[in-house]
Design a protein around this motif. Structure first.
Motif, PDB file in Angstrom:
ATOM      1  N   GLN A 105       8.977  51.634  31.589  1.00 53.94           N
ATOM      2  CA  GLN A 105       7.727  52.356  31.831  1.00 53.94           C
ATOM      3  C   GLN A 105       8.023  53.836  31.983  1.00 53.94           C
ATOM      4  OE1 GLN A 105       5.814  50.476  35.179  1.00 53.94           O
ATOM      5  NE2 GLN A 105       6.066  48.461  34.283  1.00 53.94           N
ATOM      6  N   PRO A 106       7.135  54.709  31.463  1.00 54.56           N
ATOM      7  CA  PRO A 106       7.431  56.139  31.479  1.00 54.56           C
ATOM      8  C   PRO A 106       7.575  56.682  32.908  1.00 54.56           C
ATOM      9  CG  PRO A 106       5.204  55.669  30.627  1.00 54.56           C
ATOM     10  CD  PRO A 106       5.875  54.367  30.819  1.00 54.56           C
ATOM     11  N   ASN A 107       8.586  57.524  33.107  1.00 51.80           N
ATOM     12  CA  ASN A 107       8.836  58.192  34.391  1.00 51.80           C
ATOM     13  C   ASN A 107       8.907  57.231  35.574  1.00 51.80           C
ATOM     14  OD1 ASN A 107       8.742  60.671  33.030  1.00 51.80           O
ATOM     15  ND2 ASN A 107       6.513  60.671  33.165  1.00 51.80           N
ATOM     16  N   SER A 108       9.416  56.030  35.339  1.00 54.09           N
ATOM     17  CA  SER A 108       9.457  55.005  36.393  1.00 54.09           C
ATOM     18  C   SER A 108      10.740  54.210  36.282  1.00 54.09           C
ATOM     19  CB  SER A 108       8.307  54.003  36.229  1.00 54.09           C
ATOM     20  OG  SER A 108       7.089  54.652  36.099  1.00 54.09           O
ATOM     21  N   PHE A 109      11.119  53.578  37.391  1.00 51.16           N
ATOM     22  CA  PHE A 109      12.135  52.531  37.315  1.00 51.16           C
ATOM     23  C   PHE A 109      11.469  51.309  36.691  1.00 51.16           C
ATOM     24  CE2 PHE A 109      13.563  55.064  41.006  1.00 51.16           C
ATOM     25  CZ  PHE A 109      14.831  55.402  40.537  1.00 51.16           C
ATOM     26  N   LYS A 110      12.230  50.595  35.895  1.00 54.56           N
ATOM     27  CA  LYS A 110      11.668  49.418  35.224  1.00 54.56           C
ATOM     28  C   LYS A 110      11.373  48.329  36.272  1.00 54.56           C
ATOM     29  CE  LYS A 110      14.269  47.384  31.928  1.00 54.56           C
ATOM     30  NZ  LYS A 110      14.726  46.885  30.638  1.00 54.56           N
TER      31      LYS A 110
END
Ligand SMILES: C[S@@+](CC[C@H](N)C(=O)[O-])C[C@H]1O[C@@H](n2cnc3c(N)ncnc32)[C@H](O)[C@@H]1O
Length: 216
Positions: A105-110
């Motif tokens: 996911q963009p700009n996130s930890f999966k």
């Protein structure tokens, strides 16, 4: 043992988001649409209390030394651990299920993990005697590609988790959904007691379990 995957009452960062039907919270655009299910809109306090109630009933009927393994996501992990202890179980640990094909996911930890919380009814034998089982601390499986329930668990994961219980024993799943726990019991020669509130998923579970027995 108890092995179950209750409604998480999760799937949103705000109270309004969490009260949306599961088909909106847990399905991404482009995925097949699955039938909704009840019981997924409790707020944090009610979720904890409700879990403590049904877990207490499970504690009452399980034999001493039995395992309880209950799924949770990261949002409800603390509540699930607390509820098991309120119900009388001894909290033993957390077994992550790592979803090998989770989307970044963009700009996130999966968000590629769900958690199986492990507890027991009282003491267990932890001596390194011959025949003792040495199980892994986490499991890696892809979420099922072919599914009949939006929260369907991989049968292989259920088989892995029920290895904590004696061979040939009885497994209880009071929230069986599409019946993955029952299918794993059929595959491993265990007896199964499953409960499901919706007629739709009850029929799906019965069909999947019957099909597994029919395959031999
Ligand atoms: C997260 S799903 C379980 C999915 C399952 N692990 C599978 O692989 O298909 C939870 C299920 O619990 C059912 N449910 C919700 N409240 C219930 C209740 N009070 N008693 C029995 N089943 C209930 C829902 O209809 C839903 O199908």
């Amino acid at each position: 043992m108890l092995l179950t995957d209750p409604p998480y009452c999760s799937g949103g960062l705000t109270r309004t988001e969490r009260k949306a039907p599961p088909s909106r919270k847990y399905q991404q655009d482009g995925y097949a649409k699955f039938a909704d299910f009840p019981g997924d809109a409790r707020d944090e306090r009610s979720f904890l209390r409700w879990c403590a109630l049904w877990m207490s009933e499970c504690w009452r009927i399980l034999p001493p030394g039995s395992s309880a393994v209950v799924f949770s996501d990261w949002r409800q992990l603390a509540n699930t651990c607390d509820a098991l202890q309120i119900a009388g179980f001894v909290f033993r640990g957390i077994v992550p299920w790592i979803k090998t094909a989770a989307r970044p996911q963009p700009n996130s930890f999966k968000a590629d993990c769900e958690f199986a919380v492990w507890a027991t009814k009282g003491e267990i034998d932890r001596k390194p005697t011959p025949g003792a089982k040495y199980l892994p601390g986490h499991y890696e499986h892809a979420a099922p590609r072919e599914r009949e329930h939006m929260n369907q668990k991989p049968v292989a994961l259920m088989r892995d988790l029920m290895a904590i219980a004696p061979e040939g024993g009885v497994v209880l799943d009071p929230f069986m959904g599409s019946g993955s726990t029952g299918v794993a019991c059929a595959e491993t020669g265990r007896s199964f007691v499953g409960v499901e509130m919706t007629e739709h998923y009850y029929s799906v579970a019965r069909a999947r379990i019957a099909e597994t027995y029919a395959r031999g």
